[in-house]
Enzyme design. Structure first.
Site, PDB file in Angstrom:
ATOM      1  N   TYR A  67     -17.502 -72.395 -48.671  1.00  0.00           N
ATOM      2  CA  TYR A  67     -17.311 -73.805 -48.294  1.00  0.00           C
ATOM      3  C   TYR A  67     -17.646 -73.969 -46.820  1.00  0.00           C
ATOM      4  O   TYR A  67     -17.150 -73.215 -45.992  1.00  0.00           O
ATOM      5  CB  TYR A  67     -15.861 -74.244 -48.520  1.00  0.00           C
ATOM      6  N   GLU A  69     -17.997 -77.422 -45.193  1.00  0.00           N
ATOM      7  CA  GLU A  69     -18.033 -78.862 -44.871  1.00  0.00           C
ATOM      8  C   GLU A  69     -18.179 -79.049 -43.375  1.00  0.00           C
ATOM      9  O   GLU A  69     -17.536 -78.343 -42.584  1.00  0.00           O
ATOM     10  CB  GLU A  69     -16.751 -79.544 -45.362  1.00  0.00           C
ATOM     11  N   ASP A 213     -40.786 -91.420 -48.192  1.00  0.00           N
ATOM     12  CA  ASP A 213     -40.258 -90.409 -49.121  1.00  0.00           C
ATOM     13  C   ASP A 213     -41.468 -89.583 -49.561  1.00  0.00           C
ATOM     14  O   ASP A 213     -42.209 -89.966 -50.460  1.00  0.00           O
ATOM     15  CB  ASP A 213     -39.582 -91.106 -50.305  1.00  0.00           C
ATOM     16  N   THR A 239     -37.958 -83.973 -51.155  1.00  0.00           N
ATOM     17  CA  THR A 239     -37.420 -82.883 -51.962  1.00  0.00           C
ATOM     18  C   THR A 239     -38.068 -81.603 -51.454  1.00  0.00           C
ATOM     19  O   THR A 239     -39.111 -81.641 -50.785  1.00  0.00           O
ATOM     20  CB  THR A 239     -37.778 -83.059 -53.447  1.00  0.00           C
ATOM     21  N   LYS A 242     -40.918 -79.394 -54.877  1.00  0.00           N
ATOM     22  CA  LYS A 242     -42.185 -79.819 -55.491  1.00  0.00           C
ATOM     23  C   LYS A 242     -43.316 -79.056 -54.810  1.00  0.00           C
ATOM     24  O   LYS A 242     -43.297 -77.830 -54.838  1.00  0.00           O
ATOM     25  CB  LYS A 242     -42.271 -81.334 -55.438  1.00  0.00           C
ATOM     26  N   ARG A 248     -34.410 -76.307 -55.489  1.00  0.00           N
ATOM     27  CA  ARG A 248     -34.186 -77.715 -55.841  1.00  0.00           C
ATOM     28  C   ARG A 248     -33.234 -78.329 -54.820  1.00  0.00           C
ATOM     29  O   ARG A 248     -32.074 -77.935 -54.733  1.00  0.00           O
ATOM     30  CB  ARG A 248     -33.533 -77.829 -57.223  1.00  0.00           C
TER      31      ARG A 248
END
Ligand SMILES: *Cc1c(COP(=O)(O)O)cnc(C)c1O
Length: 436
Positions: A67, A69, A213, A239, A242, A248
């Protein structure tokens, strides 16, 4: 009362150390079959790629346990020393790769990176502009079924009917009429170069923030095979799985410090909790790969291969929307063959050619049927196909489509079997993970 080690699944037990095949044969079998599918079929889905072993290894690393954060140096949990190392490297490499001042590498996906931009810069009900879905835009750019279309007010621009290219005069007219707070350029099924400077001029005139984008083309941008959205765009999202060939995920990039706080706050704590540190580690690995000189060759090869595929499809009687491609992708219009995108996707899959049905501009069929297919070259280029292989693939696709055109949805079984044989030959010469 103490619990005996054998009552809990922990490192004291032998099965803690089992490999996946022993621990969970059903999942292991599905993964093995998926690897074989990727090996044995030709991947033509424009949004997919084949990540390197190093990227897969980082994705499957012990950072999945952590974790973290917050952001490097400002975490809400202890033990973040190495999470900070990994995230800082990912940020620095992303900035270097795309030539910008700031990066947020935490978005869990492409959809979430765009949600973060909306959360940071817009109020519910605000007007924004994006490429129409029917012209190749993405769901998150204002589709009525997506949050972007439900909670905000999208106005769209499209492609011209005659040449199927983006009509910059119409973009300017729509922007002047609606005065959007945000203009989005970039899409999922548009095969031509984006004129970022022209978008900048329009955004400047109406006082809109300009977002690119670049999800589909970011590998080409990284490798210099498509112009960069910087310095024209205020914010750039992408992203990473691709054409960029990473895990991903998503990233947000920008140059002006005034966006730093709103964007970082929107990703965390606005939308997300703990960042996927294993995926951030894999992003850092992918950015390092993309900084290598070989990636420039790869990016240019993707475009060269797409041109070869489009030319071969045209020579074999299929129409390419807009008459060709400048990037990694193309839309094939099957109207003249009287074949639907749905039937073509299925027929090609029977012949071990994987692609997706896709609406073409001004399509009269529903999104579940469509009149076209979308094809892309990033995955095939990764496994080593060059223009001569893609020319062969174009001919094979046309044969399958002609079988569907003559025989209806069932296609021509003999042709499909012969094509499978040719696909198998190509695939065995170019393994995806040679030592897997
Ligand atoms: C793929 C894509 C996305 C969404 O990415 P996910 O990771 O699938 O959520 C967003 N925008 C564009 C332009 C895309 O092509």
């Amino acid at each position: 009362m103490s619990t005996a080690p054998s009552d809990v699944l922990n490192p004291m037990d032998s099965f803690w150390h089992d490999d996946l095949a022993t621990a969970d044969p059903e999942i292991a079998e599905a993964i093995g079959k998926e690897l074989k599918r990727q090996q044995d079929k030709i991947e033509l889905i424009a949004s997919e790629n084949i990540a390197s072993k190093a990227v897969l290894e980082a994705t499957g690393s012990v950072f999945t346990n952590k974790y973290a954060e917050g952001y490097p140096g400002k975490r809400y949990y202890g033990g973040c020393d190495y999470a900070d190392v990994v995230e800082t490297l990912a940020i620095e490499r992303a900035k270097q790769l795309f030539g910008c001042n700031f990066a947020n590498v935490q978005p869990n996906s492409g959809s979430q990176m765009n949600q973060a931009v909306f959360l940071a810069l817009l109020e519910p009900g605000d007007t924004f502009m994006g490429l129409d879905l029917n012209s190749g835009g993405h769901l998150t750019h204002g589709s009525p079924v997506n949050m972007s279309g439900k909670w905000f007010n999208p106005v769209s621009y499209g492609v011209r009917q005659d040449d199927e290219m983006i009509d910059m005069d119409a973009v300017a007219a729509t922007a002047r009429e609606h005065k959007p707070k945000l203009i989005i350029c970039g899409g999922t099924a548009y095969s031509r170069q984006w004129d970022f400077a022209a978008f900048r001029k329009i955004a400047g005139e109406v006082g809109a923030i300009l977002l690119c984008d670049m999800s589909h083309i970011s590998g080409l941008v990284a490798g210099g095979a498509h112009p960069s959205p910087f310095p024209h765009c205020d914010i750039v999202t992408s992203t990473t799985h691709k054409s960029l060939r990473g895990p991903r995920s998503g990233i947000i990039l920008w140059n002006d410090e005034k966006y730093t706080k709103p964007l970082n706050m929107a990703v965390f704590p606005g939308l997300q909790g703990g960042p996927l540190m294993h995926v951030i580690a894999a992003k850092a690995v992918a950015f390092r790969e993309a900084l290598r000189p070989e990636f420039k060759t790869y990016a240019h090869r993707i475009v060269e291969n797409a041109r070869a595929l489009a030319a071969s499809l045209e020579e074999n009687g299929l129409r390419i929307c807009s008459g060709g491609t400048d990037n990694h992708s193309m839309l094939v219009d099957l109207t003249a063959k009287d074949v639907t995108g749905k039937d073509a996707e299925k027929g090609l899959d029977r012949a071990w050619l994987t692609c997706n049905k896709n609406g073409i501009p001004f399509d009269t069929r529903s999104p579940f049927v469509t009149s076209g297919i979308r094809l892309g070259t990033p995955a095939g280029t990764t496994r080593g196909f060059g223009p001569s292989e893609f020319r062969k693939i174009g001919a094979l696709i046309a044969e399958v489509v002609d079988g569907l055109s003559t025989n209806g949805p069932e296609g021509n079984g003999q042709v499909e079997e012969r094509v499978r044989g040719k696909v198998a030959e190509l695939c065995s010469s170019y393994p995806v993970y040679p030592d897997a």
